[in-house]
Scaffold this active site. Structure first.
Site, PDB file in Angstrom:
ATOM      1  N   ASP A 536     -40.060  41.823 -37.730  1.00  0.00           N
ATOM      2  CA  ASP A 536     -41.473  41.332 -37.817  1.00  0.00           C
ATOM      3  C   ASP A 536     -41.119  40.435 -38.982  1.00  0.00           C
ATOM      4  OD1 ASP A 536     -43.849  40.610 -37.432  1.00  0.00           O
ATOM      5  OD2 ASP A 536     -44.652  42.341 -38.274  1.00  0.00           O
ATOM      6  N   GLU A 539     -40.108  34.638 -39.683  1.00  0.00           N
ATOM      7  CA  GLU A 539     -40.343  33.128 -39.610  1.00  0.00           C
ATOM      8  C   GLU A 539     -39.482  32.420 -40.809  1.00  0.00           C
ATOM      9  OE1 GLU A 539     -43.086  35.219 -39.836  1.00  0.00           O
ATOM     10  OE2 GLU A 539     -43.016  35.452 -37.644  1.00  0.00           O
ATOM     11  N   ASP A 613     -50.193  37.804 -34.344  1.00  0.00           N
ATOM     12  CA  ASP A 613     -51.434  38.453 -34.554  1.00  0.00           C
ATOM     13  C   ASP A 613     -52.703  37.877 -34.124  1.00  0.00           C
ATOM     14  OD1 ASP A 613     -49.914  40.026 -36.218  1.00  0.00           O
ATOM     15  OD2 ASP A 613     -50.291  38.904 -38.093  1.00  0.00           O
TER      16      ASP A 613
END
Ligand SMILES: *[C@@H]1O[C@H](CO)[C@@H](O)[C@H](O)[C@H]1NC(C)=O
Ligand SMILES: *[C@@H]1O[C@H](CO)[C@@H](O)[C@H](O)[C@H]1NC(C)=O
Ligand SMILES: *[C@@H]1O[C@H](CO)[C@@H](O)[C@H](O)[C@H]1NC(C)=O
Ligand SMILES: *[C@@H]1O[C@H](CO)[C@@H](O)[C@H](O)[C@H]1NC(C)=O
Ligand SMILES: *[C@@H]1O[C@H](CO)[C@@H](O)[C@H](O)[C@H]1NC(C)=O
Length: 954
Positions: A536, A539, A613
């Site tokens: 997760d 980025e 999300d």
């Protein structure tokens, strides 16, 4: 009345405002120096019609050894006083694969750069393709001391990257203003003044490169001499600084470096691709809005209907006229789109902050071919383990071992199948990755062993940010594999654990160190290989970073700026993770499952992803479908959205509809934020619990069909959630349909209900026969256009049809997990078309290992002819079938054949006896035809096996 209406409005307003991404954290184009400069340049160039770029015809050479055409593009900057400035850009062009053209425009070595004191390499980054392209296309290219010739190096293995010289170039009629080249069905013209490429497929013009003269390469210049280098159409806005509030510290060590180019897709006003964005499948015209932006960022509660960037970026776009552009660049990128229906073309303008112009254009007969080419080049989607296409139960967080085991047993107690349970951040000791919270998970091996009994798996979260000052981050610092700040010191930013460092998985040594952490963390007994990883925040997400991510002037291995490779970083993290897990499980030969949030072109080779999300409201359910479709047509099909919305508490109705939609996502996971109420499916009251259970069970019943589609995707890139226009390109009304879709090429046509209070929904149907999935009630669209019908859709019903002409394969018994279904026989559902013809495919392997790569799989085709002859035609049977059959393939028999009836069959006189021809012999089945109702014929226990060739007549 008025009061309640007012209340409703307030409520709506409140929910909209309470769930939104904080927009102002992200740049608008006008706030991004290079985006604004290029938009202004394009507007001015459109008026002035000037062109400053020409290809120097005298420079053209064909390198026959490497099969590449080289030339120099010259940019001339006029000056009122003194000589014009001429800047040279090496250009190269080659054909690759069968239908593609690749060209690269680089800047001549920046020898003039005064690099004393510069920590970053002054040369343009040109290695993106080495990460994006599949291994087979990379050749043996050294990643260091990269020079231009590396682009052109011919891989030693005999692959199709560089077509053979003989078929390559017919450099015919080269004049001063055009060079014509041809390779098979692809031909192109290189125009020199101004520089332009015209690309044809079977002599039809499909794409014009630089038609609008938006080509722009901001060549190197010092701040002092800048004024002399700015063209009349250019603005010097933020060339050497960034005044956006959240990124004003950017040091921009090399000044302006952007590259931009326009592509006109001819004969089409529909373009698709460039995920990830929370918008429609057909890309929007951006003349009156922000360009689409590709820049991996963490967008909690992202906004819908915008072109804002999201977690992943795939710079691949194609038109409905089967032409694609792959912009091989991982820097911050913006794309403007303008549809021109008058001229029947789509004009696009691509702008990246730095790097080289590296572009692959592919052409073909149809869209599947284009996606096939793209996934040939960037790698096929991996074939996931069967269990990972079952149902995933996730929550932030399952608190401890007992919590996990309670969910596990409750799912069974309520007959809800599942295969994966997930642990979010809180399983760690104090948010330190590669540790377990000691009191909550005292014995992870014990937990894994318990889950393993039913073939179940555990996924844990491991992110690339590492808390400062513990054994893992200490090693990263000591081994010198942390990402550096612009001063060359280990960069420290804030993430979940507070102050953190980031592993540099762009470096080979960083990958090795990363792998060593997994080796200690996943030191499991040899009989356990059911622990998997979720990357997760890669980025990367940085709470105190500009635009929620990494400062662009961070430095990676080999002095490459984050600016140059930002969109690749997430891929490097999940590939390093994948390689580690694969190697750890090599003894059992287990295929890894891996989830990543950030992605780039090529991520499909090793990871699944999800839409990040989202929020528990109807808008997010609705947008999830175009989002999943967009990734499916961009080569990365293994994606889903969090069911039933990550943030907030969904209403029971929303839960029901979200599961009914979500069961069609290639990646089928429920997930919930730490602040939400518990919502494991067994907690729901009736009828919701049964509705959700039915949806999950239906997914499991359809696993044989779904797995076959994953197989097809892993060999051709074919979409799994499949837009209707891919199946029916002849119906132009389908080009913007993204609320209803096919499941691969199975013939299943679904329209999930994504609005509240519906008892029916309008569906559209192409010409053909359609059978309602559960009743097999059929109707015919015998026209040549789409037909609209209202379909009943009460809360317990999914609008779902099988298109005539298809045969799907199911396993129809509830089992607790996919592994326990292995012993179950198959059920065929045959849906004839108007001629009594239907076809279907089935792929079967052990569902777990890489054995299939050695040929250990069965692939067969079912064909119905004349409404009453069903054939099984296996076209791949493993050599060692007898050895592996009982062991890994297990049950391959058919227990039931259901034939849907339509008007064409009413004319067939059916015998009550069923005969089978096999191995040259004929036998009658003891089983009789049964007609359960008027809609179906059922053949029970035909004693047939999918591994054998047979023909059944009824
Ligand atoms: C080359 O040019 C000549 C004269 O213009 C023309 O007749 C011929 O067809 C051209 N050949 C090709 C391959 O285009
Ligand atoms: C646009 O061009 C394509 C390809 O030539 C053609 O099939 C289509 O009908 C055209 N559309 C319009 C609206 O002219
Ligand atoms: C496989 O299983 C079947 C049924 O149990 C049995 O008849 C057969 O002998 C087995 N074959 C092998 C090779 O073990
Ligand atoms: C089936 O029979 C009906 C009347 O008996 C006839 O109108 C129809 O064309 C036939 N259909 C086919 C597919 O042969
Ligand atoms: C029905 O069975 C008879 C006798 O076996 C055979 O001659 C005939 O062709 C069969 N009809 C069909 C439709 O299979």
């Amino acid at each position: 009345m008025i009061v309640s209406k007012w209340l409703v409005c307030q409520l709506v307003l409140f929910t909209t405002l309470s769930h939104a991404f904080t927009d102002y954290l992200l740049k608008k184009c006008a706030q991004s120096g290079f985006c604004h400069r290029n938009r202004v340049y394009s507007e001015n160039i459109a008026l002035s019609r000037n062109s400053y770029y020409k290809l120097d015809a005298a420079s053209v050479v064909h390198d026959p050894l490497q099969n590449v055409l080289h030339a120099t593009i010259i940019k001339t900057i006029p000056r009122l006083e003194g000589d014009d400035i001429a800047v040279e850009f090496p250009f190269s062009l080659s054909f690759l694969q069968d239908h593609s053209v690749r060209f690269i425009i680089d800047e001549k070595e920046r020898t003039s750069v005064n690099d004393s004191g510069l920590l970053v390499s002054p040369q343009r980054y040109k290695e993106t393709w080495l990460h994006a392209f599949d291994e087979k296309f990379r050749g043996e290219v050294s990643k260091t001391n990269f020079s231009e010739s590396h682009f052109l190096e011919q891989p030693r293995t005999g692959n199709s990257l560089w077509s053979k010289l003989t078929s390559f170039l017919s450099l015919s009629n080269s004049t001063s203003d055009a060079i014509r080249l041809q390779n098979g069905c692809v031909s192109l013209e290189v125009l020199t003044e101004p520089f332009q490429l015209k690309i044809y497929w079977r002599n039809t013009l499909k794409l014009i490169v630089n038609e609008q003269n938006f080509l722009n390469i901001e060549h190197y210049r010092s701040k002092e001499e800048n004024f002399a280098h700015v063209l009349p159409e250019e603005t010097a806005f933020n060339m050497f600084k960034d005044d956006f509030k959240y990124s004003k510290d950017d040091t921009l060590p090399l000044g302006p470096e952007s590259i931009a180019l326009d592509f006109s897709f001819i004969g089409s006003t529909n373009v698709y691709g460039i995920p990830e964005h929370a918008t429609s499948l057909r890309l929007m015209d951006t003349s009156q809005r922000e360009p689409y932006r590709l820049f991996n960022v963490d967008v909690f509660e992202y906004n819908i209907g915008t072109t804002q960037p999201m977690y992943g970026s795939i710079p691949f776009m194609f038109s409905s006229s089967s032409t694609s552009v792959f912009w091989v660049n991982a820097a911050d990128t913006w794309v403007d789109i303008r549809y021109d229906s008058q001229q029947n073309k789509t004009m696009t303008h691509w702008i990246s902050e730095n790097g080289v112009l590296d572009v692959v254009v592919s052409l073909g007969e149809d869209i599947p071919t284009i996606i096939d080419r793209f996934t040939d080049l960037t790698g096929r989607p991996f074939l996931p383990p069967m269990s990972s296409i079952g149902y995933h139960q996730c929550r932030w967080n399952y608190n401890d071992e007992m919590d996990v085991l309670t969910v596990d047993s409750q799912m069974d107690a309520h007959e809800i199948p599942y295969d994966f349970i997930w642990l979010d951040l809180e399983y760690t000791n104090d948010k330190k990755f590669f540790t377990w919270k000691p009191n909550s998970f005292p014995d992870p091996k014990r937990l894994l062993a318990k889950l393993n009994k039913l073939g179940r798996n555990l996924v844990v979260l491991i992110d690339p940010h590492l808390k400062e000052d513990y054994e893992v981050s200490d090693i990263v610092i000591n081994e010198n594999v942390a990402v550096k700040d612009h001063n060359g010191d280990d960069y420290i930013g804030r993430c979940w654990p507070g102050n953190s460092i980031w592993i540099d998985t762009m470096s080979k040594h960083g990958q090795k160190i990363w792998k060593s952490f997994f080796e200690s963390f996943m030191d499991l007994p040899s009989n356990l290989s059911n622990l998997f990883i979720w990357n997760d925040m890669n980025e990367p997400s940085i709470f105190d970073g500009p635009e929620t991510t990494a400062p662009k002037d961070l430095i990676h291995q080999n002095n490459v700026e984050e600016r140059s490779l930002h969109n690749l970083y997430g891929l490097s993290v999940h590939e390093a993770t994948h390689d580690a897990v694969k190697s750890i499980y090599s003894a059992s030969d287990k295929r890894p499952f891996l989830l990543t949030r950030a992605f780039f072109a090529g991520s499909q080779r090793t990871a699944a992803t999800w839409t990040g999300d989202n929020v528990a409201n109807w808008d997010y359910l609705k947008i999830s479908i175009p989002m999943v479709l967009s990734n499916n047509v961009a080569g990365m099909p293994f994606i889903g959205a969090d069911i039933a919305g990550f943030v907030g508490d969904p209403s029971p109705e929303l839960v029901a509809r979200w599961y009914q939609a979500g069961l069609w996502y290639p990646f089928f996971r429920a997930h919930a934020h730490i602040d939400t109420k518990r919502r494991e499916p067994y907690l729901f009251n009736e009828p919701l619990k049964s509705i959700v259970r039915d949806a999950i069970q239906l997914r499991y019943f359809l696993l044989p069909t779904l797995y076959t589609m994953f197989y097809k995707s892993s060999t051709t890139g074919f979409p799994i959630m499949n837009p209707m226009f891919v199946e029916h390109p002849e119906l132009s009304e389908l080009y913007d349909i993204d609320n209803q879709f096919y499941w691969g090429n199975s013939g299943l046509l679904v329209k999930p209900v994504t609005e509240p209070n519906q008892s029916e929904t309008e569906m559209i149907f192409p010409p053909g026969i359609f059978y309602e999935f559960s009743s097999l009630d059929s109707f015919v669209n015998d026209g040549i256009n789409l037909m609209k019908r209202n379909i009943s859709a009460p809360l317990d019903k999914i609008p779902l049809f099988i298109e005539g002409g298809h045969i799907i394969t199911m396993k129809n018994k509830y089992r607790r997990s996919s592994k326990l279904m292995k012993n179950d026989p198959y059920v065929l559902v045959v849906a004839p078309d108007a001629n009594g013809v239907a076809v279907g495919e089935l792929y079967v392997d052990d569902g777990e290992t890489f054995g299939y790569q050695k040929g250990e799989y069965v692939r067969t085709q079912f064909i119905l002819e004349g409404g009453h002859i069903l054939k099984n035609l296996p076209d791949h049977i493993p050599d060692n079938l007898a050895d592996i059959h009982n062991d890994t393939l297990r049950n391959t028999s058919i227990e039931k054949i259901i034939v849907a009836k339509n008007t064409s069959q009413h004319n067939v006189t059916l015998n009550d006896t069923v005969t089978v021809k096999q191995d040259g012999r004929e036998r009658s089945l003891s089983t009789k035809l049964s007609r359960e109702d008027d809609n179906r014929i059922i053949i029970m226990n035909p004693m047939l096996d999918i591994t054998e060739k047979w023909e059944l007549t009824f």
